[in-house]
Write a protein that holds these residues in place. Structure first.
Motif, PDB file in Angstrom:
ATOM      1  N   PRO A  90     -31.803  64.964 -16.521  1.00 16.86           N
ATOM      2  CA  PRO A  90     -31.224  64.020 -15.827  1.00 16.86           C
ATOM      3  C   PRO A  90     -32.567  64.040 -14.834  1.00 16.86           C
ATOM      4  N   ARG A  91     -32.925  62.797 -14.423  1.00 16.19           N
ATOM      5  CA  ARG A  91     -34.215  62.518 -13.576  1.00 16.19           C
ATOM      6  C   ARG A  91     -33.433  63.168 -11.962  1.00 16.19           C
ATOM      7  N   ARG A  92     -34.433  63.258 -11.100  1.00 15.96           N
ATOM      8  CA  ARG A  92     -33.726  63.533  -9.916  1.00 15.96           C
ATOM      9  C   ARG A  92     -34.869  62.727  -8.714  1.00 15.96           C
ATOM     10  N   LEU A  93     -34.450  61.405  -8.794  1.00 19.38           N
ATOM     11  CA  LEU A  93     -34.862  60.727  -8.319  1.00 19.38           C
ATOM     12  C   LEU A  93     -34.718  60.817  -6.538  1.00 19.38           C
ATOM     13  N   PRO A  94     -35.707  60.416  -5.891  1.00 19.81           N
ATOM     14  CA  PRO A  94     -36.977  59.681  -5.955  1.00 19.81           C
ATOM     15  C   PRO A  94     -38.080  60.730  -6.271  1.00 19.81           C
ATOM     16  N   ASP A  95     -37.748  61.895  -6.233  1.00 17.91           N
ATOM     17  CA  ASP A  95     -38.896  62.912  -6.483  1.00 17.91           C
ATOM     18  C   ASP A  95     -39.254  63.254  -7.828  1.00 17.91           C
ATOM     19  N   TRP A  96     -38.453  63.163  -8.771  1.00 14.44           N
ATOM     20  CA  TRP A  96     -38.466  63.655 -10.276  1.00 14.44           C
ATOM     21  C   TRP A  96     -38.061  62.737 -11.148  1.00 14.44           C
ATOM     22  N   PRO A  97     -39.050  61.928 -11.754  1.00 12.68           N
ATOM     23  CA  PRO A  97     -38.607  60.701 -12.451  1.00 12.68           C
ATOM     24  C   PRO A  97     -38.360  61.017 -13.962  1.00 12.68           C
ATOM     25  N   TYR A  98     -38.880  62.321 -14.252  1.00 11.94           N
ATOM     26  CA  TYR A  98     -38.985  62.824 -15.742  1.00 11.94           C
ATOM     27  C   TYR A  98     -37.550  63.051 -16.219  1.00 11.94           C
ATOM     28  N   ASN A  99     -37.251  62.597 -17.554  1.00 11.12           N
ATOM     29  CA  ASN A  99     -36.071  62.855 -18.150  1.00 11.12           C
ATOM     30  C   ASN A  99     -36.231  63.409 -19.556  1.00 11.12           C
ATOM     31  N   LEU A 100     -37.295  63.823 -20.150  1.00 12.25           N
ATOM     32  CA  LEU A 100     -37.610  64.592 -21.217  1.00 12.25           C
ATOM     33  C   LEU A 100     -38.739  65.492 -21.190  1.00 12.25           C
ATOM     34  N   PHE A 101     -38.514  66.590 -21.797  1.00 15.97           N
ATOM     35  CA  PHE A 101     -39.308  67.930 -21.607  1.00 15.97           C
ATOM     36  C   PHE A 101     -39.501  68.214 -22.928  1.00 15.97           C
ATOM     37  N   ALA A 102     -40.900  68.754 -23.274  1.00 15.06           N
ATOM     38  CA  ALA A 102     -41.246  69.113 -24.443  1.00 15.06           C
ATOM     39  C   ALA A 102     -42.511  70.145 -24.278  1.00 15.06           C
ATOM     40  N   MET A 103     -42.077  71.523 -24.942  1.00 15.95           N
ATOM     41  CA  MET A 103     -43.020  72.581 -24.683  1.00 15.95           C
ATOM     42  C   MET A 103     -44.205  72.409 -25.791  1.00 15.95           C
ATOM     43  N   VAL A 104     -45.265  72.694 -25.271  1.00 17.16           N
ATOM     44  CA  VAL A 104     -46.599  72.745 -26.364  1.00 17.16           C
ATOM     45  C   VAL A 104     -47.305  74.089 -25.798  1.00 17.16           C
ATOM     46  N   HIS A 105     -47.762  74.633 -26.909  1.00 22.17           N
ATOM     47  CA  HIS A 105     -48.619  75.886 -26.556  1.00 22.17           C
ATOM     48  C   HIS A 105     -50.003  75.765 -27.104  1.00 22.17           C
ATOM     49  N   GLY A 106     -50.924  76.296 -26.535  1.00 24.66           N
ATOM     50  CA  GLY A 106     -52.355  76.206 -26.978  1.00 24.66           C
ATOM     51  C   GLY A 106     -53.180  77.491 -26.449  1.00 24.66           C
ATOM     52  N   ARG A 107     -54.290  77.430 -27.074  1.00 24.40           N
ATOM     53  CA  ARG A 107     -55.367  78.589 -26.530  1.00 24.40           C
ATOM     54  C   ARG A 107     -55.882  78.559 -25.431  1.00 24.40           C
ATOM     55  N   SER A 108     -55.848  77.163 -24.580  1.00 25.50           N
ATOM     56  CA  SER A 108     -56.405  76.821 -23.264  1.00 25.50           C
ATOM     57  C   SER A 108     -55.674  75.716 -22.875  1.00 25.50           C
ATOM     58  N   HIS A 109     -55.684  75.279 -21.536  1.00 24.69           N
ATOM     59  CA  HIS A 109     -55.003  74.325 -20.784  1.00 24.69           C
ATOM     60  C   HIS A 109     -55.699  72.801 -21.437  1.00 24.69           C
ATOM     61  N   ASP A 110     -56.838  73.114 -21.506  1.00 27.54           N
ATOM     62  CA  ASP A 110     -57.685  71.852 -22.162  1.00 27.54           C
ATOM     63  C   ASP A 110     -57.026  71.649 -23.532  1.00 27.54           C
ATOM     64  N   ALA A 111     -56.805  72.662 -24.293  1.00 30.17           N
ATOM     65  CA  ALA A 111     -56.295  72.385 -25.894  1.00 30.17           C
ATOM     66  C   ALA A 111     -54.876  71.897 -25.650  1.00 30.17           C
ATOM     67  N   VAL A 112     -54.057  72.243 -24.718  1.00 26.38           N
ATOM     68  CA  VAL A 112     -52.702  71.762 -24.592  1.00 26.38           C
ATOM     69  C   VAL A 112     -53.034  70.254 -24.082  1.00 26.38           C
ATOM     70  N   ARG A 113     -53.569  69.932 -23.222  1.00 30.67           N
ATOM     71  CA  ARG A 113     -53.994  68.506 -22.675  1.00 30.67           C
ATOM     72  C   ARG A 113     -54.308  67.664 -23.654  1.00 30.67           C
ATOM     73  N   ASP A 114     -55.322  68.147 -24.774  1.00 27.40           N
ATOM     74  CA  ASP A 114     -55.723  67.251 -25.568  1.00 27.40           C
ATOM     75  C   ASP A 114     -54.620  66.931 -26.580  1.00 27.40           C
ATOM     76  N   GLN A 115     -54.059  67.996 -26.837  1.00 25.27           N
ATOM     77  CA  GLN A 115     -52.739  67.808 -27.824  1.00 25.27           C
ATOM     78  C   GLN A 115     -51.860  66.805 -27.148  1.00 25.27           C
ATOM     79  N   LEU A 116     -51.541  66.800 -25.935  1.00 21.29           N
ATOM     80  CA  LEU A 116     -50.715  65.820 -25.183  1.00 21.29           C
ATOM     81  C   LEU A 116     -51.348  64.257 -25.167  1.00 21.29           C
ATOM     82  N   GLU A 117     -52.531  64.215 -24.976  1.00 15.79           N
ATOM     83  CA  GLU A 117     -53.302  63.044 -25.112  1.00 15.79           C
ATOM     84  C   GLU A 117     -52.972  62.797 -26.436  1.00 15.79           C
ATOM     85  N   ASP A 118     -53.068  63.179 -27.511  1.00 25.05           N
ATOM     86  CA  ASP A 118     -52.813  62.713 -28.730  1.00 25.05           C
ATOM     87  C   ASP A 118     -51.152  62.224 -29.074  1.00 25.05           C
ATOM     88  N   ILE A 119     -50.378  63.154 -28.469  1.00 22.96           N
ATOM     89  CA  ILE A 119     -48.982  62.661 -28.605  1.00 22.96           C
ATOM     90  C   ILE A 119     -48.721  61.468 -27.912  1.00 22.96           C
TER      91      ILE A 119
END
Length: 168
Positions: A104-133
């Motif tokens: 559930p969202r926790r408005l007004p501070d937390w609007p997010y309602n879907l969570f998905a874990m992604v692993h990578g060899r670096s923060h940049d690699a994870v960010r790149d995967q998330l950009e693609d997604i």
């Protein structure tokens, strides 16, 4: 709810396997030897416990750090309520996502309602995967995502399921 509670041997099987299987070429054979039963009986008992609901699943729990994936990013998404089930099923089925769940969202501070874990060899690699997604999500579900972010792990926490004590 189980049809039948585990008997003594099934309890011993649970205790012998709940910490993980031995890292040998025949892990089921090694557990069977430890318990003093044939491997076929061990596997039949495990199947029976699964069917009866005594145990829910048997699965691998990889140590992401040990295999080189040291950046763990929990992506958080603000998904339109009308689309969240479809987006969640699609997102959770992606190879890059190890687990995905709705919260559930926790408005007004937390609007997010879907969570998905992604692993990578670096923060940049994870960010790149998330950009693609995110780009693929927009094509498949136009305007369904209103906002997103990623939260990176700062500590390793040991995760374990329910444990039962061994026989005395």
């Amino acid at each position: 709810m189980t049809d039948v509670a585990p008997d003594d041997l099934e309890r011993r099987i649970i205790v012998a396997t709940q910490g993980g299987l031995p890292l040998v070429s025949d892990p089921w054979g090694a557990v069977a030897d430890e318990l003093g039963i044939p491997p076929q009986e061990l596997l039949a008992r495990i199947r029976s416990m699964l069917e009866r609901g005594v145990i829910r699943r048997i699965g691998a729990v990889p140590n992401h750090y040990a295999i080189g994936y040291t950046a763990n990013g929990m992506s958080v998404w603000d998904i339109d309520d009308e689309a969240i089930d479809a987006v969640g099923e699609w997102l959770g089925a992606l190879a890059a996502v190890t687990h995905c769940y709705r919260r559930p969202r926790r408005l007004p501070d937390w609007p997010y309602n879907l969570f998905a874990m992604v692993h990578g060899r670096s923060h940049d690699a994870v960010r790149d995967q998330l950009e693609d997604i995110a780009a693929r999500l927009e094509v498949r579900f136009p305007c369904a995502c209103r906002a997103r972010d990623v939260l990176f792990s700062s500590a390793i926490l040991k995760k374990t399921g329910l444990r039962i004590a061994g026989q005395e």
